[in-house]
Design a protein around this motif. Structure first.
Motif, mmCIF file in Angstrom:
data_model
loop_
_atom_site.group_PDB
_atom_site.id
_atom_site.type_symbol
_atom_site.label_atom_id
_atom_site.label_comp_id
_atom_site.label_asym_id
_atom_site.label_seq_id
_atom_site.Cartn_x
_atom_site.Cartn_y
_atom_site.Cartn_z
ATOM 1 N N ALA A 205 0.838 -1.193 0.000
ATOM 2 C CA ALA A 205 0.000 0.000 0.000
ATOM 3 C C ALA A 205 0.879 1.251 0.000
ATOM 4 N N ASP B 298 -3.188 -3.047 2.780
ATOM 5 C CA ASP B 298 -4.098 -1.975 2.397
ATOM 6 C C ASP B 298 -4.227 -0.974 3.534
ATOM 7 N N GLU C 238 -7.245 1.238 4.926
ATOM 8 C CA GLU C 238 -8.700 1.357 4.807
ATOM 9 C C GLU C 238 -9.203 2.324 5.864
ATOM 10 N N ARG D 6 -4.237 -2.454 7.260
ATOM 11 C CA ARG D 6 -4.452 -3.900 7.235
ATOM 12 C C ARG D 6 -3.196 -4.584 6.704
ATOM 13 N N SER E 20 -0.940 -8.049 5.476
ATOM 14 C CA SER E 20 -1.166 -9.237 4.643
ATOM 15 C C SER E 20 -1.026 -10.517 5.450
#
Length: 89
Positions: free
Chosen positions: A2, A64, A66, A71, A73
């Motif tokens: 990200a 990510d 969000e 978040r 992996s």
């Protein structure tokens, strides 16, 4: 990975399983520095000796960003094994 510039202070870091890993203190280079107050403290199996230390998570584990959450992996219990404590001295 990200966009690291989207990661801001006080965002919650959660594993792929949704479990709380820590709270962002800041991004330093290619890793996230977690706040001392809860970095790793909520993760089952985290050792008490980790309390009161900064921990770091590689930006390579970020899947990510969000809203106000980062978040990863990896699941929280796995991500904790990748944390690096800040070296004293």
């Amino acid at each position: 990975m990200a966009d690291a510039s989207a990661i801001k202070e006080h965002m919650e870091v959660i594993g792929a399983d949704g479990v709380h890993v820590g709270t962002v203190d800041k991004v330093e280079g290619d890793r996230i520095k977690l706040t001392k107050k809860d970095s790793g403290a909520q993760v089952e199996g985290a050792e008490g000796e980790h309390a009161g230390h900064h921990h770091f998570i590689s930006l390579g584990l970020v899947a990510d960003v969000e809203g106000d959450k980062v978040r990863l992996s990896a699941n929280a219990d796995v991500a904790v094994t990748f944390e690096e404590e800040e070296n004293a001295g």
